[in-house]
Scaffold this active site. Structure first.
Site, PDB file in Angstrom:
ATOM      1  N   SER A 262       0.905  -1.136  -0.536  1.00 17.34           N
ATOM      2  CA  SER A 262      -0.482  -0.156   0.014  1.00 17.34           C
ATOM      3  C   SER A 262       0.693   1.566  -0.303  1.00 17.34           C
ATOM      4  CB  SER A 262      -1.241   0.290   0.929  1.00 17.34           C
ATOM      5  OG  SER A 262      -1.586  -1.289   1.092  1.00 17.34           O
ATOM      6  N   HIS A 320       0.748   4.937   4.554  1.00 15.23           N
ATOM      7  CA  HIS A 320       0.503   5.578   3.478  1.00 15.23           C
ATOM      8  C   HIS A 320       1.013   6.733   3.643  1.00 15.23           C
ATOM      9  CE1 HIS A 320      -3.425   2.770   3.672  1.00 15.23           C
ATOM     10  NE2 HIS A 320      -2.034   1.961   3.988  1.00 15.23           N
TER      11      HIS A 320
END
Length: 365
Positions: A262, A320
């Site tokens: 991610s 992230h």
């Protein structure tokens, strides 16, 4: 990287993560002896009433000492010193990634020029040669040629993630996978997991969601950067986002393993949204609702910032944010600072190739 895997590791190791660090899952013998039952005392001989004196007897219940409070993995003055090696690895790996991408582009362009006539000859032979109907190889070639350059580029990344996902299902490899394919600043292995965890997924849904987003943005990202620069950005983003996760975990004292792509995918998403802010995006399950790429990026960054501040533990929000910030920075500044200044390095590589006898016809590209 972006998926917290505490419960996963507990299932793999079969116990409390803190107890798993003890060899064999057992405490030392001295501690077991201190925390065990004492032997029952001998029954005192009956004495005369006048000689009876209150005597000390052992308690009938077991004596268990209170366990001292568990110390953090590292003392506070030395906590951030563990980030020195990961920082050097991040800088070195990022530089090597872009250097290798520049060489890859140079060699690809050189090979394309030298093999131009060979390609013309191959096309002529393909037209003359009779076509085979129902040939599996021919069907695969047609499918491959129908893909965009970006989809061809990320196919290898998706295949690597699938292989690592299958390795998680092999019981004999689980200890190796936990050590090298999950990133944790409290682990003995600090540097190699920063890259390997980018290709690691324990949950099939987690892997499928990440690979779908990567596949969706691959065409735009590769057409914008080129496959060589895209690979350098993607691999560097995986390491950089993991390092940001390390820093936040050290600062908060919450040491938990993370894995997933991610962080790197957030870099790709942020780069595309920054370069094309007016592009229209939609959610796969709600295609009727569309929004601009700029608004989508703002919402994702705000959500991860809230998760980091509030301590949400489902995802690695620090990774992230690190990936998104790197993607935005690279489009605004990094492309000009790094990729457009690769010419001296490429010239140096060309001189080395020419001296080594690699420069033949078409060698001066």
């Amino acid at each position: 990287m972006a998926w917290r895997s505490c419960s996963v590791l507990c299932r793999l190791t079969g116990g409390d993560p803190f107890l798993c660090s003890v060899r064999g899952g057992r405490w030392p013998g001295s501690l077991q002896q201190r925390c065990g039952f004492r032997k029952a005392a001998r029954k005192p001989e009956p004495k005369k009433p006048e000689d009876l004196v209150p005597a000390h007897t052992e308690p009938s219940e077991p004596v268990v000492q209170n366990r001292a409070p568990m110390q953090p993995p590292f003392s506070s003055p030395r906590t951030f010193t563990r980030l020195v090696r990961p920082f050097l690895f991040t800088v070195g790996f990022t530089g090597c990634s872009f250097g290798a991408a520049a060489i890859w582009q140079y060699e690809a362009l050189k090979s394309r020029v030298q093999g131009y006539f060979d390609g013309v000859r191959a096309d002529w032979l393909e037209k003359v040669r009779p076509q085979k109907r129902g040939d599996l190889r021919r069907e695969i070639n047609q499918w491959w040629n129908s893909l965009t350059e970006g989809q061809k580029t990320v196919t290898g990344i998706i295949a690597a993630n699938a292989v690592v996902f299958c390795c998680w299902r092999v019981p004999s490899l689980q200890r190796l996978m936990v050590r090298y394919f999950t990133s944790n600043p409290a682990s003995k292995s600090l540097c190699s997991p920063m890259l390997l965890s980018t290709f690691s997924h324990f949950s099939f849904f987690h892997m499928a969601a990440n690979m779908y987003v990567l596949w969706s943005f691959s065409t735009s990202a590769v057409s914008m950067l080129g496959r060589e620069q895209f690979m350098a950005v993607y691999l560097s983003a995986g390491v950089i986002s993991t390092f940001v996760s390390y820093v936040c975990k050290m600062a908060s004292g919450r040491f938990s393993p993370s894995l997933g792509a991610s962080g790197a995918i957030m870099t790709v998403l942020a780069a595309v949204c920054t370069k094309m802010p007016e592009a229209k995006l939609a959610i796969i399950f709600l295609p009727m609702f569309t929004f601009s790429a700029a608004n989508a990026l703002k919402a994702i960054v705000a959500l991860d910032a809230a998760g980091l501040v509030l301590g949400w533990k489902l995802f690695d929000h620090a990774a992230h944010l690190g990936g998104a910030m790197f993607g935005i920075w690279y489009i605004l500044f990094g492309h000009d600072l790094i990729w457009r200044n690769r010419e001296p390095f490429v010239k140096l590589w060309h001189e080395l190739r020419t001296r080594g006898g690699g420069g033949g016809p078409g060698g001066a590209v």
